[in-house]
Design a protein around this motif. Structure first.
Motif, PDB file in Angstrom:
ATOM      1  N   TYR A   1       0.833  -1.207   0.000  1.00 14.92           N
ATOM      2  CA  TYR A   1       0.000   0.000   0.000  1.00 14.92           C
ATOM      3  C   TYR A   1       0.868   1.258   0.000  1.00 14.92           C
ATOM      4  O   TYR A   1       0.579   2.231  -0.697  1.00 14.92           O
ATOM      5  CB  TYR A   1      -0.956  -0.029   1.188  1.00 14.92           C
TER       6      TYR A   1
ATOM      7  N   ILE B   1       1.211   4.255  -2.902  1.00 17.00           N
ATOM      8  CA  ILE B   1       1.153   5.705  -2.712  1.00 17.00           C
ATOM      9  C   ILE B   1       2.379   6.362  -3.339  1.00 17.00           C
ATOM     10  O   ILE B   1       2.280   7.365  -4.047  1.00 17.00           O
ATOM     11  CB  ILE B   1       1.045   6.047  -1.206  1.00 17.00           C
TER      12      ILE B   1
ATOM     13  N   PRO C   1      -2.929  12.002   2.790  1.00 16.07           N
ATOM     14  CA  PRO C   1      -3.439  12.110   1.419  1.00 16.07           C
ATOM     15  C   PRO C   1      -3.746  13.559   1.030  1.00 16.07           C
ATOM     16  O   PRO C   1      -3.551  13.940  -0.139  1.00 16.07           O
ATOM     17  CB  PRO C   1      -4.723  11.281   1.434  1.00 16.07           C
TER      18      PRO C   1
ATOM     19  N   LEU D   1      -0.561  15.154   0.015  1.00 17.20           N
ATOM     20  CA  LEU D   1      -0.122  14.625  -1.280  1.00 17.20           C
ATOM     21  C   LEU D   1      -0.925  15.254  -2.415  1.00 17.20           C
ATOM     22  O   LEU D   1      -0.410  15.518  -3.498  1.00 17.20           O
ATOM     23  CB  LEU D   1      -0.274  13.102  -1.316  1.00 17.20           C
TER      24      LEU D   1
ATOM     25  N   ILE E   1      -1.924  14.511  -6.337  1.00 19.87           N
ATOM     26  CA  ILE E   1      -2.285  13.094  -6.453  1.00 19.87           C
ATOM     27  C   ILE E   1      -3.751  12.909  -6.096  1.00 19.87           C
ATOM     28  O   ILE E   1      -4.215  13.377  -5.057  1.00 19.87           O
ATOM     29  CB  ILE E   1      -1.432  12.235  -5.515  1.00 19.87           C
TER      30      ILE E   1
ATOM     31  N   GLU F   1      -7.001  11.918  -4.610  1.00 26.71           N
ATOM     32  CA  GLU F   1      -7.181  11.555  -3.194  1.00 26.71           C
ATOM     33  C   GLU F   1      -7.895  10.223  -3.021  1.00 26.71           C
ATOM     34  O   GLU F   1      -7.785   9.602  -1.970  1.00 26.71           O
ATOM     35  CB  GLU F   1      -7.954  12.667  -2.476  1.00 26.71           C
TER      36      GLU F   1
ATOM     37  N   THR G   1      -5.279   7.309  -2.644  1.00 22.46           N
ATOM     38  CA  THR G   1      -4.420   7.421  -1.465  1.00 22.46           C
ATOM     39  C   THR G   1      -5.230   7.207  -0.185  1.00 22.46           C
ATOM     40  O   THR G   1      -4.738   6.558   0.745  1.00 22.46           O
ATOM     41  CB  THR G   1      -3.712   8.781  -1.413  1.00 22.46           C
ATOM     42  N   THR G   2      -6.462   7.723  -0.132  1.00 22.43           N
ATOM     43  CA  THR G   2      -7.240   7.508   1.088  1.00 22.43           C
ATOM     44  C   THR G   2      -7.549   6.029   1.266  1.00 22.43           C
ATOM     45  O   THR G   2      -7.511   5.514   2.392  1.00 22.43           O
ATOM     46  CB  THR G   2      -8.543   8.335   1.090  1.00 22.43           C
TER      47      THR G   2
END
Lengths: 315, 308
Positions: free
Chosen positions: A283, A287, B98, B101, B107, B109, B112-113
């Motif tokens: 994970y 990212i 996030p 970022l 990026i 969201e 990433t979340t």
């Protein structure tokens, strides 16, 4: 010493090749839809349904092939629903994707409970066997890694090559890409935008269903709740990372599968690192990869937008 | 599928309202659902999708538990606010990653979340099995927080904590902030038309950042309330499926902050009824989850119908 190292390496690489399949299939499915502008986030849900139906089909009919076909059919139906809601009814792609994700999440467990019920000893299906390719599997090192796997590994690699050929060497591929870049231009040249989107959504759904069915058939032999473990979401990141290109997606899958196997390996090996931190590796890697992907990679221009031929649009 | 449908409806309504135990269960479900729905809806007003409420809840719960265990000796008027604050700050921090970022690198969201959710599963496992493990529990669980960190009970039997007042108050404040203040207006404007907002001098990217962090704070609060109000300790898996239900609630309410509490209550009734159905009629709980997903689809479809 060198022999031992070589054996270690071959073992590791074989596991990586085994692990790329769900990533490759799900990402190529995502790529296919994305190239016509359809962006779905239901991968995780479709893969779960694929895992559940694939397992149940194989369990009930005693044949892994039945399970795989049923999982593909279920995936195609999800793709059909996605295309209908977004292309025909012009609903928000992201929201519909989420709704289908929820639906698949619930459906996967529900189906399992209806058929199997709640048992202490979950029923098992046989896992896919390795099919060594005569001749090629005799090549030292490489033969064991590449040509002594189950047939879905071969399928995933051949599919990637085929999709590359389709996308960049055929007129259908050109039309397909045009739909994702500028549906209006494609439409004016006589390309059926809706049809393109339906076909890619269903084809993509099939691949995602297959990707899900792979998990019980190779790893566990049974279905467990949430067994996809975020691979569907990672596949989305992977598709971005691969710039929506089949060959780069194949390479990216190697990376993600490598991280997955590495995390498992280090866990088994100990090394004093708490295993919980290793479990987060895929994970965290996702990212980090997204940071690069957003910088260097470009996505289809019309990604995530619905095309309404009766409306005037800027693009 | 051979189930008695009227009886199923009767079971849902009867357990969720008529029995004292069921009604308390409904209210206890309502609290985290409302907060999770707000955690999704507030960023949504700025056009951002927070799919990380689950991770923010878990990390918020970790924060609340950490404060509750480290300062276990403090009396209630001191410890309880600290526990709640710990949850809010940790949740906000988890969303801030996030959010940053997005702010710094642009990026998306959504991914990433989601990834932060998976990271939090390992985090809670580490805390509950390595740091403050309760050896008596079979399931990964921490030792209890200090008594002063527990939210006082409203009704002793069946136990209902007064966290529900806090949550309704928070929902009201959020509604007023978003709909009645200049700050909230900037948030809504940034979501409705980023380009126009930029022209009018609103720092749109900062609004995105803020909306996600606010969402994280709300989700973190839900974690704190679960710890301080219900379990009095950190239990792995305490997040249940609150995130998914929260998103469903937010989408059914179509981002309308006034509608969110009512939809959340409706879903809480369904959820408590569903577990009763599982017990009495052997209908799997996932059935209700599918029904909720279908309700969502139909609500979204009504948009299409209205357009024609």
């Amino acid at each position: 010493m060198a022999d031992q190292f070589q054996a270690q390496f071959v073992g590791f690489a074989r596991l990586v090749m085994l692990a790329i399949v769900p990533y490759v299939l799900a990402s190529q499915g995502t790529m296919l839809g994305g190239r016509t502008g359809l962006f779905s986030v239901s991968q995780e849900g479709i893969m779960l349904v694929g895992a559940s139906i694939g397992f149940l089909g194989a369990y009930l009919y005693g044949s892994l092939l039945y399970g795989l076909l049923l999982a593909m059919l279920a995936g195609a139906l999800f793709g059909l629903a996605l295309a209908y809601f977004t292309t025909t009814l012009k609903m928000n792609q992201f929201v519909i994707g989420l709704a289908l994700f929820f639906f698949g999440l619930g459906l996967s467990t529900l189906l399992y409970k209806f058929v199997v019920g709640i048992t202490l000893q979950p029923p098992l299906i046989p896992t896919l066997r390795s099919v060594p390719i005569p001749g090629l599997s005799q090549i030292p090192i490489l033969g064991d890694i590449l040509f002594n796997q189950n047939w879905l590994v071969y399928f995933a690699i051949l599919l990637s090559i085929f999709l590359y050929y389709l996308l960049y060497q055929t007129s259908i591929g050109l039309e397909l890409r045009a739909v994702g870049e500028s549906p209006k231009a494609a439409d004016s040249l006589g390309v059926n935008v809706s049809l393109m989107r339906y076909v890619t959504a269903m084809g993509g759904g099939m691949l995602m269903g297959l990707a899900g069915a792979y998990l019980p058939m190779v790893y566990t032999g049974t279905f467990t709740e949430g067994m996809v473990q975020g691979r569907g979401w990672i596949a989305i990141a992977l598709t971005f990372f691969g710039g929506w290109s089949p060959h780069l997606i194949l390479l990216g899958s190697l990376f993600f599968a490598g991280v997955e196997v590495l995390a498992l390996r280090v866990q088994v090996g100990g090394f004093g690192i708490p295993y919980q931190f290793l479990l987060t590796l895929p994970y965290v890697a996702t990212i980090l990869v997204m940071i690069f992907a957003t910088r260097w990679v470009r996505s289809p221009a019309f990604l995530g937008q619905n095309y309404d031929r009766e409306k005037r649009t800027l693009t | 599928m051979g189930f008695d449908i009227p009886k199923a409806y009767a079971t849902i309504l009867f357990t969720s309202f008529r029995t004292p135990n069921g009604f308390v269960q409904t209210l206890l479900k309502f609290v985290p659902l409302l907060l999770q729905a707000l955690a999704f809806t507030v960023p949504l007003t700025a056009g951002k999708f927070n799919i990380g409420g689950e991770g923010q809840l878990i990390v918020g719960a970790i924060g609340a538990t950490a404060v509750g265990i480290l300062f276990a000796g403090l009396p209630l008027p001191l410890l309880l606010p600290l526990v709640i604050l710990g949850g809010i700050l940790f949740g906000a921090f988890w969303a801030a990653i996030p959010a940053w970022l997005l702010y710094r690198f642009g990026i998306n969201e959504i991914l990433t979340t989601v990834m932060m959710n998976f990271v939090s599963f390992s985090f809670v496992d580490y805390v509950a099995t390595e740091i403050w493990r309760d050896p008596a529990a079979g399931h990964p669980t921490t030792i209890p927080i200090g008594v002063g960190g527990e939210i006082p009970l409203l009704v002793a039997r069946p136990p209902l904590n007064s966290g529900i007042f806090l949550v309704v108050l928070v929902a009201a404040v959020v509604y007023v902030y978003v709909n009645r203040t200049p700050g909230g207006y900037e948030l809504v404007a940034a979501g409705a038309n980023p380009r126009a907002s930029r022209v009018f001098g609103i720092n749109v990217r900062k609004m995105f950042l803020l909306s996600l962090i606010l969402g994280g704070a709300l989700a973190g609060l839900s974690g704190a309330v679960e710890v301080a109000g219900v379990h009095h300790r950190l239990i792995e898996g305490l997040q249940s499926n609150f995130l998914l239900l929260g998103i469903i609630i937010g989408l059914i309410a179509r981002g309308n902050l006034l509608a969110v509490p009512f939809v959340a209550f409706f879903i809480a009734v369904l959820e408590v009824g569903a577990s009763a159905l599982q017990r009495t009629m052997m209908i799997p709980v996932e059935m209700v989850f599918i029904i909720e997903a279908l309700v969502l689809l139909f609500v979204l479809l009504s948009d299409v119908v209205r357009r024609r």
